[in-house]
Scaffold this active site. Structure first.
Site, PDB file in Angstrom:
ATOM      1  N   ASP A 294       0.295 -10.758  -0.171  1.00  0.00           N
ATOM      2  CA  ASP A 294       1.265 -10.435   0.023  1.00  0.00           C
ATOM      3  C   ASP A 294       1.029 -11.761   2.080  1.00  0.00           C
ATOM      4  O   ASP A 294       2.311 -11.859   2.099  1.00  0.00           O
ATOM      5  CB  ASP A 294       1.150  -8.996   0.803  1.00  0.00           C
ATOM      6  CG  ASP A 294       0.334  -8.247   1.479  1.00  0.00           C
ATOM      7  OD1 ASP A 294      -0.617  -9.432   1.298  1.00  0.00           O
ATOM      8  OD2 ASP A 294       0.597  -7.502   2.630  1.00  0.00           O
TER       9      ASP A 294
ATOM     10  N   ASP B  39       3.524  -9.386  10.011  1.00  0.00           N
ATOM     11  CA  ASP B  39       4.752  -8.365   8.890  1.00  0.00           C
ATOM     12  C   ASP B  39       4.289  -6.739   9.441  1.00  0.00           C
ATOM     13  O   ASP B  39       2.819  -6.781   9.399  1.00  0.00           O
ATOM     14  CB  ASP B  39       3.752  -8.698   7.699  1.00  0.00           C
ATOM     15  CG  ASP B  39       3.912  -8.131   6.493  1.00  0.00           C
ATOM     16  OD1 ASP B  39       5.051  -7.256   6.746  1.00  0.00           O
ATOM     17  OD2 ASP B  39       3.915  -8.621   4.887  1.00  0.00           O
TER      18      ASP B  39
ATOM     19  N   THR C  58       5.519  15.981  25.964  1.00  0.00           N
ATOM     20  CA  THR C  58       4.875  15.295  25.473  1.00  0.00           C
ATOM     21  C   THR C  58       5.569  14.638  24.179  1.00  0.00           C
ATOM     22  O   THR C  58       4.514  13.121  23.889  1.00  0.00           O
ATOM     23  CB  THR C  58       4.181  17.013  23.888  1.00  0.00           C
ATOM     24  OG1 THR C  58       3.588  17.830  25.436  1.00  0.00           O
ATOM     25  CG2 THR C  58       3.218  16.390  22.849  1.00  0.00           C
TER      26      THR C  58
ATOM     27  N   ASN D 187       1.020  -1.190  -0.165  1.00  0.00           N
ATOM     28  CA  ASN D 187       0.420  -0.021  -0.185  1.00  0.00           C
ATOM     29  C   ASN D 187       0.783   0.799  -0.006  1.00  0.00           C
ATOM     30  O   ASN D 187       0.236   2.097  -0.562  1.00  0.00           O
ATOM     31  CB  ASN D 187      -1.511   0.389   1.814  1.00  0.00           C
ATOM     32  CG  ASN D 187      -2.452  -1.112   1.198  1.00  0.00           C
ATOM     33  OD1 ASN D 187      -3.281  -0.601   0.092  1.00  0.00           O
ATOM     34  ND2 ASN D 187      -2.400  -1.960   2.155  1.00  0.00           N
TER      35      ASN D 187
END
Length: 269
Positions: free
Chosen positions: A110, A130, A188, A9
């Site tokens: 995949d 993965d 933070t 992707n």
């Protein structure tokens, strides 16, 4: 030589393979709109830098989770390398394993390719983790049956969602807080590092433990993908890491589906 193409992707990996050896690998961002000609210009330049002629490529295999990208990659192989690429698709090629699911066609290519490679390398029951755009947990039995798994948002996807949804939070890298800072963040950035990284370690360990508890035999956990090595250093849940697992699976699938007379190695200068 075999050109193995793994379309994810986020990125596409092109790997040049001789036998079981991955000779070269290159990565490009995934784009639905990139044409075969654009791929060719980019890839031919990289081949030239390595002293490899396009004529040395005599086979290709493609695995994709992005269907719109397939057409132009097939055209690339046909037009510029004069080869018909093998496409990883359930029911169209021999996977060398069974799929123990109600609808095998739903499984991402995949995930199946990873399962093929892991089953060939490690004995016994397996969990393959993965780390990609999504993090997938895939289960393979000792007899070579793909049994399903789990899908979670990938670490970078989680970080992007947090950054985009919370106006005052900065974008950070996926990494543990600095050594000695512990899991209680005092600012933070450290708080975000702790939540994202250690939270993800907890996700990995929790899902692996739950899946393993449902398996009839002990399991071996294999990590792959870009962040596998980082998380492997901070959890005992992952036993082995193979960054090239998907490409190894493509090499194996090509060998399984190629007649012995054609499955030969070609030397190049």
């Amino acid at each position: 030589m075999l050109l193995a193409i793994d379309v994810g992707n986020t990125n596409i990996v092109f790997a040049l393979c001789m036998g079981d050896t991955i000779v070269h690998r290159w990565r490009i961002s995934t784009s639905h709109d990139r044409t075969a000609d654009e791929y060719a210009v980019w890839l031919h330049q990289l081949l030239a830098l390595e002293g490899v002629s396009h004529a040395h490529i005599d086979a290709a295999i493609i695995s994709t989770v992005v269907p719109p990208a397939l057409f132009n990659l097939q055209r690339l192989c046909r037009k510029y390398f004069q080869v018909e690429p093998l496409v990883v698709a359930v029911g169209q090629i021999d996977l060398g394993l069974t799929i123990d699911l109600p609808n095998p066609a739903e499984v991402g290519a995949d995930r199946l390719v990873n399962a093929v490679a892991a089953h060939a390398i490690w004995p016994g029951s397996l969990i393959i983790v993965d780390f990609g755009t999504a993090t997938t947990f895939d289960v393979v039995s000792a007899t070579g049956a793909y049994q399903g798994g789990a899908i979670a948002p990938g670490p970078n996807l989680s970080m992007d969602a947090l950054y985009q949804a919370a106006a005052k939070l900065p974008r950070i890298a996926i990494e543990p807080p600095p050594e000695g800072k512990g899991s209680i963040g005092k600012n933070t950035v450290h708080a975000m590092q702790s939540g994202l990284f250690w939270g993800y370690v907890g996700l990995i360990e929790g899902l692996v433990a739950r899946i393993a508890a449902e398996m009839p035999q002990p399991v071996t956990v294999i990590g792959t993908g870009g962040l596998a090595t980082l998380f492997h250093r901070h959890t005992t849940a992952i036993a082995h890491v193979d960054y090239d697992l998907t490409i190894r699976g493509l090499i194996r699938l090509h060998a399984i589906n190629t007649p012995k007379s054609l499955n030969t190695e070609t030397e190049y200068i």
